[in-house]
Design an enzyme around this catalytic site. Structure first.
Site, PDB file in Angstrom:
ATOM      1  N   CYS A  47      -2.801   5.085   5.959  1.00  0.00           N
ATOM      2  CA  CYS A  47      -4.253   5.053   6.061  1.00  0.00           C
ATOM      3  C   CYS A  47      -4.708   5.323   7.491  1.00  0.00           C
ATOM      4  O   CYS A  47      -3.906   5.324   8.426  1.00  0.00           O
ATOM      5  CB  CYS A  47      -4.757   3.692   5.607  1.00  0.00           C
ATOM      6  SG  CYS A  47      -4.391   2.396   6.792  1.00  0.00           S
ATOM      7  N   ASP A  96       2.293   2.627   2.514  1.00  0.00           N
ATOM      8  CA  ASP A  96       2.221   3.394   3.756  1.00  0.00           C
ATOM      9  C   ASP A  96       3.510   3.246   4.563  1.00  0.00           C
ATOM     10  O   ASP A  96       4.137   2.192   4.562  1.00  0.00           O
ATOM     11  CB  ASP A  96       1.029   2.924   4.589  1.00  0.00           C
ATOM     12  CG  ASP A  96      -0.288   3.321   3.932  1.00  0.00           C
ATOM     13  OD1 ASP A  96      -0.240   4.065   2.944  1.00  0.00           O
ATOM     14  OD2 ASP A  96      -1.344   2.887   4.413  1.00  0.00           O
ATOM     15  N   CYS A 147       0.826  -1.205   0.000  1.00  0.00           N
ATOM     16  CA  CYS A 147       0.000   0.000   0.000  1.00  0.00           C
ATOM     17  C   CYS A 147       0.864   1.261   0.000  1.00  0.00           C
ATOM     18  O   CYS A 147       0.347   2.355  -0.197  1.00  0.00           O
ATOM     19  CB  CYS A 147      -0.947   0.007   1.196  1.00  0.00           C
ATOM     20  SG  CYS A 147      -0.100   0.021   2.778  1.00  0.00           S
ATOM     21  N   CYS A 173      -2.417  -3.287   8.721  1.00  0.00           N
ATOM     22  CA  CYS A 173      -1.980  -1.970   9.164  1.00  0.00           C
ATOM     23  C   CYS A 173      -1.449  -2.043  10.596  1.00  0.00           C
ATOM     24  O   CYS A 173      -0.508  -1.331  10.954  1.00  0.00           O
ATOM     25  CB  CYS A 173      -3.118  -0.958   9.082  1.00  0.00           C
ATOM     26  SG  CYS A 173      -4.131  -1.125   7.593  1.00  0.00           S
TER      27      CYS A 173
HETATM   28 FE1  FES Z   1      -1.516   0.465   4.287  1.00  0.00          FE
HETATM   29 FE2  FES Z   1      -3.266   0.526   6.170  1.00  0.00          FE
HETATM   30  S1  FES Z   1      -3.627   0.420   4.054  1.00  0.00           S
HETATM   31  S2  FES Z   1      -1.135   0.490   6.380  1.00  0.00           S
END
Ligand code: FES
Length: 141
Positions: free
Chosen positions: A59, A36, A34, A103
């Site tokens: 997120c 992140d 993702c 996450c």
């Molecule tokens: Fe990537 Fe939550 S969608 S850490």
């Protein structure tokens, strides 16, 4: 997607956001799927995490889990902090939708990475328990 009140609370008012100058340990982890990124800073005195702060570019669930994770390790010993699992963070948040469990793994990893950095800086030769590896993590979003 339904989030618990606790998740919404930590997402809207995250605790311990920011950076610690001259931190004793800094851990940066990311989820390749993702994109992140989470960064954890710890201040350690006599083996106790006296302060912890985080920065998360990610997120809402990643923000909520990092916030909760900082609350759970603040004031704890390093050994206790290393025992913090992503499921304990999810439990403290009263649950996360299954697709968002990965996450919380980021939060566990970030704490472990910060401790690993602390060990490295201080020449401490101790092993860090391997972070949880769940299927959700592999699945990304
Ligand atoms: Fe990537 Fe939550 S969608 S850490």
């Amino acid at each position: 997607m339904v989030y618990t009140e606790k998740v919404m609370d930590h997402f809207k008012n995250p605790r311990n956001v920011g950076e610690i100058e001259n931190a004793d340990g800094v851990g940066t982890v990311g989820n390749a799927k993702c994109g992140d990124i989470m960064q954890m800073f710890i201040k350690v005195e006599n083996d106790i995490i006296v302060d912890v702060k985080f920065k998360t570019f990610g997120c809402g669930a990643a923000i909520a889990t990092s916030s909760m994770a900082t609350e759970l390790v603040k004031g704890k010993s390093i050994d206790e902090a290393l025992k913090l699992t992503n499921s304990a963070v999810v439990e403290a948040l009263e649950g996360l939708p299954p697709v968002k469990v990965h996450c919380s793994v980021l939060a566990e990893e970030a704490i472990k990475a910060a401790v690993a950095d602390y060990y490295k800086k201080n020449g401490i030769d101790k092993e860090i328990p391997a972070p949880a590896h769940c299927h959700e993590w592999e699945m990304g979003h």
